[in-house]
Scaffold this motif. Structure first.
Motif, PDB file in Angstrom:
ATOM      1  N   MET A 192       4.314  12.303  -2.358  1.00  0.00           N
ATOM      2  CA  MET A 192       3.138  13.056  -2.763  1.00  0.00           C
ATOM      3  C   MET A 192       1.863  12.252  -2.498  1.00  0.00           C
ATOM      4  O   MET A 192       0.870  12.795  -2.050  1.00  0.00           O
ATOM      5  N   THR A 193       1.925  10.963  -2.809  1.00  0.00           N
ATOM      6  CA  THR A 193       0.757  10.106  -2.588  1.00  0.00           C
ATOM      7  C   THR A 193       0.408  10.033  -1.111  1.00  0.00           C
ATOM      8  O   THR A 193      -0.771  10.037  -0.748  1.00  0.00           O
ATOM      9  N   VAL A 194       1.429   9.993  -0.273  1.00  0.00           N
ATOM     10  CA  VAL A 194       1.192   9.921   1.165  1.00  0.00           C
ATOM     11  C   VAL A 194       0.479  11.183   1.650  1.00  0.00           C
ATOM     12  O   VAL A 194      -0.438  11.113   2.475  1.00  0.00           O
ATOM     13  N   VAL A 195       0.849  12.320   1.128  1.00  0.00           N
ATOM     14  CA  VAL A 195       0.214  13.587   1.519  1.00  0.00           C
ATOM     15  C   VAL A 195      -1.261  13.587   1.123  1.00  0.00           C
ATOM     16  O   VAL A 195      -2.124  13.987   1.908  1.00  0.00           O
ATOM     17  N   VAL A 196      -1.549  13.107  -0.070  1.00  0.00           N
ATOM     18  CA  VAL A 196      -2.941  13.052  -0.531  1.00  0.00           C
ATOM     19  C   VAL A 196      -3.749  12.088   0.341  1.00  0.00           C
ATOM     20  O   VAL A 196      -4.874  12.404   0.764  1.00  0.00           O
ATOM     21  N   LEU A 197      -3.185  10.921   0.624  1.00  0.00           N
ATOM     22  CA  LEU A 197      -3.896   9.956   1.462  1.00  0.00           C
ATOM     23  C   LEU A 197      -4.106  10.471   2.885  1.00  0.00           C
ATOM     24  O   LEU A 197      -5.158  10.235   3.490  1.00  0.00           O
ATOM     25  N   LEU A 198      -3.121  11.185   3.422  1.00  0.00           N
ATOM     26  CA  LEU A 198      -3.299  11.787   4.742  1.00  0.00           C
ATOM     27  C   LEU A 198      -4.397  12.848   4.734  1.00  0.00           C
ATOM     28  O   LEU A 198      -5.170  12.962   5.686  1.00  0.00           O
ATOM     29  N   GLY A 199      -4.457  13.612   3.660  1.00  0.00           N
ATOM     30  CA  GLY A 199      -5.520  14.609   3.520  1.00  0.00           C
ATOM     31  C   GLY A 199      -6.894  13.969   3.476  1.00  0.00           C
ATOM     32  O   GLY A 199      -7.836  14.429   4.137  1.00  0.00           O
ATOM     33  N   VAL A 200      -7.021  12.884   2.725  1.00  0.00           N
ATOM     34  CA  VAL A 200      -8.296  12.162   2.650  1.00  0.00           C
ATOM     35  C   VAL A 200      -8.647  11.581   4.013  1.00  0.00           C
ATOM     36  O   VAL A 200      -9.804  11.654   4.454  1.00  0.00           O
ATOM     37  N   LEU A 201      -7.665  11.019   4.691  1.00  0.00           N
ATOM     38  CA  LEU A 201      -7.902  10.467   6.027  1.00  0.00           C
ATOM     39  C   LEU A 201      -8.386  11.543   6.999  1.00  0.00           C
ATOM     40  O   LEU A 201      -9.317  11.320   7.778  1.00  0.00           O
ATOM     41  N   LEU A 202      -7.772  12.700   6.956  1.00  0.00           N
ATOM     42  CA  LEU A 202      -8.199  13.800   7.831  1.00  0.00           C
ATOM     43  C   LEU A 202      -9.627  14.248   7.518  1.00  0.00           C
ATOM     44  O   LEU A 202     -10.399  14.556   8.437  1.00  0.00           O
ATOM     45  N   LEU A 203      -9.972  14.289   6.232  1.00  0.00           N
ATOM     46  CA  LEU A 203     -11.346  14.655   5.852  1.00  0.00           C
ATOM     47  C   LEU A 203     -12.351  13.626   6.362  1.00  0.00           C
ATOM     48  O   LEU A 203     -13.432  13.981   6.844  1.00  0.00           O
ATOM     49  N   VAL A 204     -12.006  12.369   6.278  1.00  0.00           N
ATOM     50  CA  VAL A 204     -12.894  11.311   6.767  1.00  0.00           C
ATOM     51  C   VAL A 204     -13.068  11.416   8.278  1.00  0.00           C
ATOM     52  O   VAL A 204     -14.192  11.332   8.793  1.00  0.00           O
ATOM     53  N   ILE A 205     -11.989  11.613   8.986  1.00  0.00           N
ATOM     54  CA  ILE A 205     -12.067  11.738  10.445  1.00  0.00           C
ATOM     55  C   ILE A 205     -12.890  12.961  10.839  1.00  0.00           C
ATOM     56  O   ILE A 205     -13.747  12.891  11.726  1.00  0.00           O
ATOM     57  N   ALA A 206     -12.662  14.080  10.167  1.00  0.00           N
ATOM     58  CA  ALA A 206     -13.429  15.297  10.461  1.00  0.00           C
ATOM     59  C   ALA A 206     -14.912  15.083  10.180  1.00  0.00           C
ATOM     60  O   ALA A 206     -15.775  15.542  10.946  1.00  0.00           O
ATOM     61  N   GLY A 207     -15.228  14.378   9.102  1.00  0.00           N
ATOM     62  CA  GLY A 207     -16.626  14.084   8.786  1.00  0.00           C
ATOM     63  C   GLY A 207     -17.275  13.224   9.847  1.00  0.00           C
ATOM     64  O   GLY A 207     -18.418  13.472  10.253  1.00  0.00           O
ATOM     65  N   CYS A 208     -16.551  12.229  10.329  1.00  0.00           N
ATOM     66  CA  CYS A 208     -17.092  11.361  11.379  1.00  0.00           C
ATOM     67  C   CYS A 208     -17.319  12.132  12.679  1.00  0.00           C
ATOM     68  O   CYS A 208     -18.330  11.931  13.362  1.00  0.00           O
ATOM     69  N   VAL A 209     -16.405  13.022  13.000  1.00  0.00           N
ATOM     70  CA  VAL A 209     -16.575  13.850  14.200  1.00  0.00           C
ATOM     71  C   VAL A 209     -17.809  14.733  14.065  1.00  0.00           C
ATOM     72  O   VAL A 209     -18.598  14.886  15.012  1.00  0.00           O
ATOM     73  N   CYS A 210     -18.025  15.285  12.881  1.00  0.00           N
ATOM     74  CA  CYS A 210     -19.199  16.131  12.659  1.00  0.00           C
ATOM     75  C   CYS A 210     -20.492  15.327  12.758  1.00  0.00           C
ATOM     76  O   CYS A 210     -21.492  15.804  13.302  1.00  0.00           O
ATOM     77  N   VAL A 211     -20.496  14.098  12.251  1.00  0.00           N
ATOM     78  CA  VAL A 211     -21.688  13.251  12.362  1.00  0.00           C
ATOM     79  C   VAL A 211     -21.984  12.971  13.827  1.00  0.00           C
ATOM     80  O   VAL A 211     -23.132  13.065  14.276  1.00  0.00           O
ATOM     81  N   PHE A 212     -20.957  12.637  14.585  1.00  0.00           N
ATOM     82  CA  PHE A 212     -21.134  12.359  16.008  1.00  0.00           C
ATOM     83  C   PHE A 212     -21.656  13.587  16.750  1.00  0.00           C
ATOM     84  O   PHE A 212     -22.597  13.503  17.533  1.00  0.00           O
ATOM     85  N   ARG A 213     -21.048  14.732  16.472  1.00  0.00           N
ATOM     86  CA  ARG A 213     -21.447  15.965  17.173  1.00  0.00           C
ATOM     87  C   ARG A 213     -22.860  16.387  16.795  1.00  0.00           C
ATOM     88  O   ARG A 213     -23.629  16.845  17.637  1.00  0.00           O
ATOM     89  N   ASP A 214     -23.224  16.201  15.523  1.00  0.00           N
ATOM     90  CA  ASP A 214     -24.572  16.557  15.079  1.00  0.00           C
ATOM     91  C   ASP A 214     -25.614  15.629  15.710  1.00  0.00           C
ATOM     92  O   ASP A 214     -26.709  16.063  16.049  1.00  0.00           O
ATOM     93  N   ALA A 215     -25.260  14.372  15.878  1.00  0.00           N
ATOM     94  CA  ALA A 215     -26.189  13.422  16.476  1.00  0.00           C
ATOM     95  C   ALA A 215     -26.484  13.762  17.933  1.00  0.00           C
ATOM     96  O   ALA A 215     -27.578  13.489  18.433  1.00  0.00           O
ATOM     97  N   ARG A 216     -25.517  14.344  18.617  1.00  0.00           N
ATOM     98  CA  ARG A 216     -25.720  14.726  20.014  1.00  0.00           C
ATOM     99  C   ARG A 216     -26.590  15.962  20.155  1.00  0.00           C
ATOM    100  O   ARG A 216     -27.151  16.219  21.220  1.00  0.00           O
ATOM    101  N   GLY A 217     -26.683  16.757  19.088  1.00  0.00           N
ATOM    102  CA  GLY A 217     -27.538  17.944  19.112  1.00  0.00           C
ATOM    103  C   GLY A 217     -26.787  19.186  19.564  1.00  0.00           C
ATOM    104  O   GLY A 217     -25.731  19.118  20.178  1.00  0.00           O
TER     105      GLY A 217
END
Length: 66
Positions: A1-26
């Protein structure tokens, strides 16, 4: 169960970083900009809380330098 939660958090972090990168490009959709702003704000909050949690102890290492 803990692994699933940590994977979910990791995916949210990665998605957030992708959005920051994409927003910076315009030309990104509005929702990408919103996610990027939330991601940056969360990073600032975590950074400030970790600095505050360290206290006034300096240097850190704690080991012998041979």
């Amino acid at each position: 169960m803990t692994v699933v939660v940590l994977l979910g958090v990791l995916l949210l972090v990665i998605a957030g970083c992708v959005c920051v990168f994409r927003d910076a490009r315009g030309g990104a959709p509005r929702w990408v900009h919103v996610v990027a702003v939330v991601t940056i704000a969360a990073g600032e909050v975590l950074s400030r809380s970790s600095k505050r949690g360290r206290g006034s102890g300096g240097g850190g290492g704690g080991g012998d330098d041979d």
